[in-house]
Design a protein around this motif. Structure first.
Motif, PDB file in Angstrom:
ATOM      1  N   PHE A  79      -6.345   0.388  33.619  1.00  0.00           N
ATOM      2  CA  PHE A  79      -6.677  -0.757  32.776  1.00  0.00           C
ATOM      3  C   PHE A  79      -5.792  -1.951  33.157  1.00  0.00           C
ATOM      4  N   SER A  80      -6.321  -3.150  32.956  1.00  0.00           N
ATOM      5  CA  SER A  80      -5.495  -4.332  33.171  1.00  0.00           C
ATOM      6  C   SER A  80      -4.406  -4.385  32.105  1.00  0.00           C
ATOM      7  N   THR A  81      -3.366  -5.172  32.366  1.00  0.00           N
ATOM      8  CA  THR A  81      -2.265  -5.283  31.409  1.00  0.00           C
ATOM      9  C   THR A  81      -2.757  -5.777  30.052  1.00  0.00           C
ATOM     10  N   VAL A  82      -3.639  -6.786  30.096  1.00  0.00           N
ATOM     11  CA  VAL A  82      -4.160  -7.345  28.845  1.00  0.00           C
ATOM     12  C   VAL A  82      -4.963  -6.305  28.077  1.00  0.00           C
ATOM     13  N   ALA A  83      -5.839  -5.573  28.776  1.00  0.00           N
ATOM     14  CA  ALA A  83      -6.677  -4.565  28.113  1.00  0.00           C
ATOM     15  C   ALA A  83      -5.826  -3.439  27.544  1.00  0.00           C
ATOM     16  N   ALA A  84      -4.824  -2.997  28.310  1.00  0.00           N
ATOM     17  CA  ALA A  84      -3.965  -1.913  27.838  1.00  0.00           C
ATOM     18  C   ALA A  84      -3.181  -2.340  26.602  1.00  0.00           C
ATOM     19  N   LEU A  85      -2.676  -3.579  26.614  1.00  0.00           N
ATOM     20  CA  LEU A  85      -1.959  -4.086  25.441  1.00  0.00           C
ATOM     21  C   LEU A  85      -2.878  -4.177  24.225  1.00  0.00           C
ATOM     22  N   VAL A 127      -2.037  -8.446   9.205  1.00  0.00           N
ATOM     23  CA  VAL A 127      -1.313  -8.804  10.431  1.00  0.00           C
ATOM     24  C   VAL A 127      -1.947  -8.142  11.649  1.00  0.00           C
ATOM     25  N   ASN A 128      -2.278  -6.845  11.523  1.00  0.00           N
ATOM     26  CA  ASN A 128      -2.881  -6.135  12.647  1.00  0.00           C
ATOM     27  C   ASN A 128      -4.266  -6.680  12.974  1.00  0.00           C
ATOM     28  N   ALA A 129      -5.041  -7.033  11.938  1.00  0.00           N
ATOM     29  CA  ALA A 129      -6.382  -7.573  12.160  1.00  0.00           C
ATOM     30  C   ALA A 129      -6.310  -8.906  12.905  1.00  0.00           C
ATOM     31  N   VAL A 130      -5.384  -9.763  12.477  1.00  0.00           N
ATOM     32  CA  VAL A 130      -5.204 -11.048  13.155  1.00  0.00           C
ATOM     33  C   VAL A 130      -4.730 -10.829  14.591  1.00  0.00           C
ATOM     34  N   GLY A 131      -3.819  -9.883  14.766  1.00  0.00           N
ATOM     35  CA  GLY A 131      -3.308  -9.593  16.107  1.00  0.00           C
ATOM     36  C   GLY A 131      -4.399  -9.104  17.046  1.00  0.00           C
ATOM     37  N   ALA A 136      -6.725 -13.992  23.970  1.00  0.00           N
ATOM     38  CA  ALA A 136      -5.473 -14.461  24.579  1.00  0.00           C
ATOM     39  C   ALA A 136      -5.572 -14.515  26.099  1.00  0.00           C
ATOM     40  N   GLY A 137      -5.884 -13.355  26.721  1.00  0.00           N
ATOM     41  CA  GLY A 137      -6.047 -13.329  28.172  1.00  0.00           C
ATOM     42  C   GLY A 137      -4.747 -13.320  28.956  1.00  0.00           C
ATOM     43  N   ASP A 138      -3.644 -13.748  28.367  1.00  0.00           N
ATOM     44  CA  ASP A 138      -2.339 -13.801  29.024  1.00  0.00           C
ATOM     45  C   ASP A 138      -1.463 -12.713  28.422  1.00  0.00           C
ATOM     46  N   PRO A 139      -0.998 -11.713  29.215  1.00  0.00           N
ATOM     47  CA  PRO A 139      -0.204 -10.621  28.659  1.00  0.00           C
ATOM     48  C   PRO A 139       1.089 -11.086  27.978  1.00  0.00           C
ATOM     49  N   ARG A 140       1.719 -12.128  28.542  1.00  0.00           N
ATOM     50  CA  ARG A 140       2.953 -12.617  27.909  1.00  0.00           C
ATOM     51  C   ARG A 140       2.644 -13.268  26.557  1.00  0.00           C
ATOM     52  N   LEU A 141       1.542 -14.004  26.510  1.00  0.00           N
ATOM     53  CA  LEU A 141       1.137 -14.615  25.253  1.00  0.00           C
ATOM     54  C   LEU A 141       0.770 -13.550  24.235  1.00  0.00           C
ATOM     55  N   MET A 142       0.132 -12.468  24.707  1.00  0.00           N
ATOM     56  CA  MET A 142      -0.223 -11.373  23.806  1.00  0.00           C
ATOM     57  C   MET A 142       1.014 -10.734  23.207  1.00  0.00           C
ATOM     58  N   MET A 143       2.033 -10.508  24.032  1.00  0.00           N
ATOM     59  CA  MET A 143       3.259  -9.889  23.531  1.00  0.00           C
ATOM     60  C   MET A 143       3.986 -10.827  22.573  1.00  0.00           C
TER      61      MET A 143
END
Length: 248
Positions: A39-45, A76-80, A87-94
Motif C-alpha cells: 500500500f502507498s504511505t497515504v493509503a496505509a496511514l 475526532v476520528n470521523a473528522v480525521g 489530504a494526499g500528503d503523508p506528512r499532512l496526514m500525520m
C-alpha cells in the motif's frame, strides 16, 4: 475472593485496552499494509486509522450511557478519516491526526471548569473499584469534600496537558522526521505521554482519592456496625431529630 479480584482487574484492563487498540494495532497495521501488501504511505496511514474509530463506535454502542470522552473521540476520528481521504500528503496526514487529536486534550482541559471533567468517567471506576459501597462513598465525598473535588479536577487537568503536549511534539515530528520512522516514533510519544500522565495523575490525584474513598467506606461500615448514622450521629433508623434531642 475471586469475584472481588475480577472487579479489581477490570479498571486496569479498561484503561490499557484503548492504548493497545488506538496505538499498537494501527502501527502494526500500517507496516503490514505498507511493507507487506505494498500500500502507498497515504493509503496505509488512512486504513490504519480505521481501527481506533471502530473501537470508539463499539464503546458507544455497548455502553448503557453516553460517555462524553468516547463521543468526543468518535467525532475526532470521523473528522480525521474524512480529512485522510482528501489530504494526499503523508506528512499532512500525520500532522492532521495530531492536530485533530489535540482537540481531545483541549476539551479535557476545558471540562475541568465544569461539574463533570471528561476524565472522571475513567477515574471513578478505578477509585471505587466498581463497588456499590465505593460509589456511594464517592458521591458523599463529591458532595462534602473540596479536597476530593479538587483532586478530581486536577486529574483531568494533568491528562489534558499531557495529551496536548504530545500532539504538539508529534506535529513538529511529522515535518522533521521521516514518515516511516514517525509512524512508530509517534506511538512511542503516545505511550510516554500516557505513562507520564498515569504516574503523575495517579500519584497526586487517583491514589489520594482512593484512600479517601476507602476511609469513607470503612467509616460507614463502622457506623453501621455500631448502629449510629454517620451523618447525624443518631442511632441508625432513628428519626432525624433524635441526635439533636439527645444532645439537648
Amino acid at each position: 475472593m475471586p469475584e472481588a479480584e475480577g472487579e479489581r482487574g477490570n479498571p486496569l484492563l479498561k484503561s490499557l485496552a484503548p492504548l493497545i487498540v488506538d496505538a499498537g494495532i494501527p502501527v502494526a497495521l500500517y507496516y503490514v499494509l505498507s511493507d507487506g501488501f505494498g500500500f502507498s504511505t497515504v493509503a496505509a496511514l488512512g486504513w490504519s486509522s480505521v481501527v481506533p474509530a471502530l473501537r470508539t463506535v463499539w464503546d458507544l454502542v455497548s455502553s448503557h450511557s453516553v460517555n462524553g470522552l468516547a463521543l468526543l473521540m468518535l467525532v475526532v476520528n470521523a473528522v480525521g478519516l474524512a480529512l485522510s481521504a482528501v489530504a494526499g500528503d503523508p506528512r499532512l496526514m500525520m500532522a492532521k491526526d495530531s492536530g485533530v487529536s489535540s482537540v481531545v486534550g483541549i476539551a479535557i482541559l476545558l471540562s475541568v471548569r465544569t461539574k463533570r471533567p471528561l476524565m472522571t468517567a475513567g477515574l471513578k471506576p478505578w477509585v471505587t473499584k466498581g463497588s456499590a459501597a465505593g460509589n456511594a462513598a464517592w458521591d458523599r465525598l463529591m458532595a462534602g469534600s473540596e479536597r476530593f473535588r479538587r483532586a478530581e479536577r486536577r486529574f483531568s487537568a494533568i491528562w489534558g496537558t499531557a495529551l496536548l503536549t504530545e500532539c504538539v511534539v508529534k506535529v513538529i515530528g511529522a515535518y522533521t522526521v521521516p514518515v516511516h520512522t514517525m509512524v512508530w516514533l509517534g506511538t512511542v510519544l503516545t505511550v510516554v505521554a500516557v505513562l507520564a500522565a498515569m504516574l503523575i495523575a495517579g500519584g497526586s490525584c487517583a491514589d489520594p482519592m482512593e484512600k479517601m474513598v476507602k476511609a469513607e467506606v470503612e467509616a460507614e461500615c463502622t457506623a453501621d456496625a455500631s448502629g449510629v448514622d454517620v451523618g447525624t450521629g443518631a442511632p441508625a433508623g432513628a428519626p432525624a431529630g433524635a441526635a439533636a434531642g439527645a444532645g439537648s
